[in-house]
Scaffold this motif. Structure first.
Motif, PDB file in Angstrom:
ATOM      1  N   ALA A 104     -11.320   6.453  -0.651  1.00  0.00           N
ATOM      2  CA  ALA A 104     -10.792   5.767   0.489  1.00  0.00           C
ATOM      3  C   ALA A 104     -11.809   6.656   1.666  1.00  0.00           C
ATOM      4  CB  ALA A 104      -9.496   5.656   0.909  1.00  0.00           C
ATOM      5  N   ALA A 107       0.722  -1.150   0.185  1.00  0.00           N
ATOM      6  CA  ALA A 107      -0.158   0.012  -0.064  1.00  0.00           C
ATOM      7  C   ALA A 107       0.798   1.025   0.104  1.00  0.00           C
ATOM      8  CB  ALA A 107      -0.787  -0.152   1.195  1.00  0.00           C
ATOM      9  N   GLU A 150      -7.092   9.554   1.053  1.00  0.00           N
ATOM     10  CA  GLU A 150      -6.691   8.965  -0.218  1.00  0.00           C
ATOM     11  C   GLU A 150      -5.259   8.300  -0.464  1.00  0.00           C
ATOM     12  OE1 GLU A 150      -9.454   9.464  -2.796  1.00  0.00           O
ATOM     13  OE2 GLU A 150      -9.942   9.504  -0.721  1.00  0.00           O
ATOM     14  N   THR A 151      -5.190   7.411  -1.370  1.00  0.00           N
ATOM     15  CA  THR A 151      -3.819   6.692  -1.485  1.00  0.00           C
ATOM     16  C   THR A 151      -2.772   7.788  -1.483  1.00  0.00           C
ATOM     17  OG1 THR A 151      -5.140   5.346  -2.727  1.00  0.00           O
ATOM     18  CG2 THR A 151      -2.646   4.620  -2.682  1.00  0.00           C
TER      19      THR A 151
END
Lengths: 232, 213
Positions: free
Chosen positions: B103, A31, B128-129
């Motif tokens: 997210a 991730a 968010e990523t």
């Protein structure tokens, strides 16, 4: 004692590296490692938690009955991470704005429970602390390496955002490795993480195999060589 | 019977679990209590900073964080509006809108002038990523500045979208959902301004603040 201390450090950094050997903590690894800076941030935050959780668990290891150790460790680790999260938010707010994203993820990092179980529950506090630091730094190294490869190939930069994480003094770290690069999306997405990770594992295996063969060759041929001091 | 209280006994294990959870809860409660005020203070500082970020320099001379107005938006939610004044005149308003990100929610602060033109937009909170969707953050990229000077008339309503959907705004490599959510939320924010224009720009004294709620 010194020898075993050194062994603990060697295990953490390389021989028993959390990511590259134990293959733990894949979830945060995939991730986070889209950039080297994120890998570094996650690694450092994890190192701090790992050292603290290892010390805490080692200090109560004699009271924890083996039958209920897992729930006890899980509760303690989750509490510790939440405490770090709250106090950073309150007193180190600027750093929290950068690292906050990673801290909550540390709870799901199985490497922490893994070290509690495999090392800290059987070892004294000092050695457990050292193990936590060494494992954490090994984790940081692996994450930063995967992040660097993915970032260079994926977006053509290296350590972008480092000045946000480490302070303005580290702005020169932010490099554009490939100017005018269009980007390679696959490497930034999770599949790229697995690909880079696979190649790194293969690379580590090859390197170690070479070293072993070289050592073996030296060992067998050594007796026939003249002494180093006798050579002209 | 004594075996119950040994390390493998049920009583020992039950009390161990009880004590551990009790200590953990106590530590968390204590930490939550002691960090509440500093966290609120830090977030208030962030708010003040992000409010002034969406205005041009020297745009207003009042205390933004306290000159507020509460209104109800189309969904029935309460929106807190901060008014930027120079003298008595309301020159612009600042309020928060929320986008549905990849997210989780994305908190966005936007400043709008009297004509309904955007003065500035900033994302204040998101999950968010990292490395993908977090480019909506002004600290990571200049993308968010593309909203400056836009209004509901310019570009046309159909062009209020990311390029992939036939609109004006860039998406990011690997992250379309995040910029799409921000564009949509900002557009809705402008619609909110249009439907509440009169109330928002009322020049009345601060007494109106009290009357609003």
């Amino acid at each position: 004692m010194n020898g075993s201390r050194f062994g603990v450090v060697q295990d953490g950094l390389w021989r028993n590296n959390v990511v590259l050997v134990q293959l733990l903590a894949m979830c945060p690894t995939m991730a986070i490692t889209s950039t080297a800076t994120n890998g570094l941030g996650m690694g450092l935050a994890t190192t701090a938690v790992l050292a603290a959780s290892n010390s805490l668990i080692a200090s109560i290891r004699n009271w924890v009955s083996p039958d209920v150790r897992i729930p006890v460790f899980v509760v303690l680790i989750a509490t510790l991470v939440t405490l770090v999260d709250l106090s950073m938010n309150a007193w180190l707010h600027d750093l929290y704005k950068v690292l906050g994203l990673f801290i909550a993820l540390i709870v799901v990092n199985c490497a922490i429970l893994g070290r509690a179980e495999a090392f800290a529950s059987k070892s004294p506090v000092g050695a457990s602390f050292l193990d936590g630091v060494a494992m954490g730094l090994g984790f940081t190294f692996a994450l930063t390496l995967i992040g660097a490869v993915r970032e260079i190939l994926g977006t053509g930069t290296l350590f972008s955002g480092a000045s946000l994480l480490l302070g303005p003094a580290f702005a020169p770290l932010e490099l554009t490795v490939i100017p005018e690069y269009k980007g390679f999306l696959l490497l930034i997405l999770p599949p790229g993480g697995f690909l880079v990770f696979g190649f790194l594992l293969a690379g580590k295996r090859t390197l170690e195999g070479r070293l072993r063969r070289r050592d073996a060759a030296v060992a067998t041929s050594a007796p026939t060589l003249p002494k180093a001091g006798a050579a002209p | 019977m004594m075996r119950l209280f040994q390390r493998h006994g049920v009583a020992y294990q039950a009390s161990l679990l009880g004590v551990v959870t009790l200590v953990a809860s106590a530590a968390l409660a204590l930490a939550a209590h002691h960090t509440r005020a500093p966290i609120a203070a830090a977030e208030a500082r962030d708010l003040e900073a992000s409010l002034s970020q969406v205005l041009p320099t020297d745009f207003s001379d009042n205390a933004l964080a306290t000159d507020t107005l509460l209104l109800t938006d189309a969904d029935g939610a309460t929106v807190k509006v901060y008014r930027a004044r120079k003298g008595a005149e309301v020159r612009g308003v600042i309020y928060q809108v929320t986008g549905k990100g990849y997210a989780g929610p994305i908190a966005i602060v936007m400043g709008v002038d009297r004509d309904g033109t955007i003065l500035g937009v900033r994302v204040t909170k998101h999950t968010e990523t990292p490395g993908l969707g977090d480019k909506v953050d002004a600290a990571k990229s200049d993308w968010i500045l593309a909203f400056n000077g836009k209004s509901l008339a310019e570009p046309q309503p159909a062009r209020w979208a990311v390029k992939k959907d036939g609109g004006e705004f860039d998406q990011f490599t690997g992250a379309t959902i995040t910029p799409r959510a921000v564009v949509k939320a900002v557009k809705q924010g402008l619609a909110f301004f249009a439907s509440h224009r009169a109330e928002l720009l009322e020049d009345g004294p601060t007494a109106i603040r009290g009357a609003a709620r």
